[in-house]
Design a protein around this motif. Structure first.
Motif, PDB file in Angstrom:
ATOM      1  N   UNK A  85      41.518  23.672  48.211  1.00 61.95           N
ATOM      2  CA  UNK A  85      40.813  22.437  47.886  1.00 61.95           C
ATOM      3  C   UNK A  85      39.978  22.641  46.631  1.00 61.95           C
ATOM      4  N   UNK A  86      39.639  21.562  45.940  1.00 64.91           N
ATOM      5  CA  UNK A  86      38.790  21.698  44.742  1.00 64.91           C
ATOM      6  C   UNK A  86      37.408  22.269  45.065  1.00 64.91           C
ATOM      7  N   UNK A 125      39.239  31.492  54.363  1.00 62.16           N
ATOM      8  CA  UNK A 125      38.844  31.341  52.962  1.00 62.16           C
ATOM      9  C   UNK A 125      39.197  29.951  52.478  1.00 62.16           C
ATOM     10  N   UNK A 126      38.423  29.448  51.508  1.00 56.28           N
ATOM     11  CA  UNK A 126      38.746  28.199  50.839  1.00 56.28           C
ATOM     12  C   UNK A 126      38.881  28.513  49.354  1.00 56.28           C
ATOM     13  N   UNK A 127      40.056  28.225  48.781  1.00 63.25           N
ATOM     14  CA  UNK A 127      40.331  28.547  47.382  1.00 63.25           C
ATOM     15  C   UNK A 127      40.669  27.294  46.592  1.00 63.25           C
ATOM     16  N   UNK A 128      40.279  27.298  45.327  1.00 67.66           N
ATOM     17  CA  UNK A 128      40.633  26.237  44.372  1.00 67.66           C
ATOM     18  C   UNK A 128      41.450  26.843  43.245  1.00 67.66           C
ATOM     19  N   UNK A 129      42.385  26.074  42.686  1.00 73.28           N
ATOM     20  CA  UNK A 129      43.118  26.558  41.510  1.00 73.28           C
ATOM     21  C   UNK A 129      42.549  25.976  40.217  1.00 73.28           C
ATOM     22  N   UNK A 130      41.456  25.235  40.297  1.00 76.43           N
ATOM     23  CA  UNK A 130      40.841  24.720  39.076  1.00 76.43           C
ATOM     24  C   UNK A 130      40.141  23.398  39.305  1.00 76.43           C
ATOM     25  N   UNK A 131      39.351  23.002  38.327  1.00 75.99           N
ATOM     26  CA  UNK A 131      38.512  21.813  38.458  1.00 75.99           C
ATOM     27  C   UNK A 131      39.264  20.534  38.103  1.00 75.99           C
ATOM     28  N   UNK A 132      40.166  20.148  38.979  1.00 75.09           N
ATOM     29  CA  UNK A 132      40.883  18.871  38.871  1.00 75.09           C
ATOM     30  C   UNK A 132      41.312  18.514  40.284  1.00 75.09           C
ATOM     31  N   UNK A 133      41.725  17.265  40.476  1.00 76.29           N
ATOM     32  CA  UNK A 133      42.061  16.815  41.826  1.00 76.29           C
ATOM     33  C   UNK A 133      43.528  16.413  41.913  1.00 76.29           C
ATOM     34  N   UNK A 139      51.044  21.942  46.057  1.00 74.81           N
ATOM     35  CA  UNK A 139      51.241  22.627  44.761  1.00 74.81           C
ATOM     36  C   UNK A 139      50.311  23.818  44.623  1.00 74.81           C
ATOM     37  N   UNK A 140      49.003  23.678  44.894  1.00 76.81           N
ATOM     38  CA  UNK A 140      48.141  24.855  44.827  1.00 76.81           C
ATOM     39  C   UNK A 140      48.576  25.972  45.786  1.00 76.81           C
TER      40      UNK A 140
END
Ligand code: 4FM
Length: 223
Positions: A85-86, A125-133, A139-140
């Motif tokens: 998630x973001x 864990x909660x991971x983001x692949x970058x600052x966009x939604x 896909x992430x």
């Protein structure tokens, strides 16, 4: 390594997860993957997986019950459950290397406007692949799975390939050239044909430093 994706859209996965290096990793028996669909755990006759948020507001949330049951159906002792998630910590190469040591990863792919907050107790864990939604976590999840799988021991042709590349060294890749020697009037650097491997290594390191300073100066400050 075993990778399971918890997703309402299992059809999105095979074209990515069965291609290229992921195909080779599976043929070698180093990686296997599967999908589990929360819809299969919906109890009502409409197979409902989402509902409106308490307190009002736009959009729909994923229901805790079917998503929780889907996660429970694949998690075992030693499984690491990751929610994309973001709001997560930003995924990077260091995280890819550490996740590559796990035996079993479960990626939980949210969809719609979010998931019931109480599901977070199932996430390690909660991971983001970058600052966009994006519209969902599929896909992430595949992006993280790809970066992790190529770091599983034996997946890359050369065992040291992942260690010598960009990021592991803290620098961007050096420029590379292949045939033809001259393309549209531009020749590949002469030194690469010298046969002097020490000189070539020195040229490459210098070129990598230059490229990093020009394109990603923030990487030099980090080291
Ligand atoms: C995630 C939509 C969860 C709905 C998303 C739910 C994202 C990102 C992202 C979309 N994930 N890095 N950026 N997810 O945009 O990881 Cl419930």
């Amino acid at each position: 390594m075993r990778i399971d994706f918890v997703t309402l859209f299992p059809g999105m996965f095979p074209s990515v997860m069965d291609a290229s290096m992921m195909a080779r990793a599976q043929e070698k028996g180093l990686v296997s993957w599967g999908c589990v669909n929360p819809r299969d755990f919906a109890e009502d006759k409409h197979k409902k997986v989402d509902d409106r948020p308490f307190g009002g507001g736009p959009g729909m949330l994923m229901l805790a019950e079917p998503l929780g049951k889907a996660i429970d159906s694949v998690r075992k002792k030693g499984t690491k459950v990751i929610f994309l998630s973001p709001q997560g910590k930003t995924f990077d190469d260091k995280k890819a290397a550490s996740l590559a040591k796990e035996k079993h990863l479960v990626f939980v792919c949210g969809h719609y406007e979010g998931v019931d907050e109480r599901l977070h107790e199932l996430f390690d864990e909660e991971l983001s692949i970058g600052d966009f939604v994006l519209t969902g976590g599929e896909l992430p999840a595949m992006l993280v799975a790809d970066a992790v799988a190529r770091r599983v021991s034996g997946v890359l042709k050369k065992e040291d390939a992942a260690g010598s590349e960009s990021f592991a060294s803290g620098l961007l890749d050096f420029p590379q050239y292949t045939r033809p020697r001259v393309w549209r009037g531009r020749a590949a650097p002469e030194i690469l044909f010298s046969g002097d491997h020490a000189k070539i290594a020195e040229w490459r390191l210098n070129a990598a430093r230059k490229a990093t300073k020009l394109k990603r100066p923030d990487l030099l400050k980090r080291a």
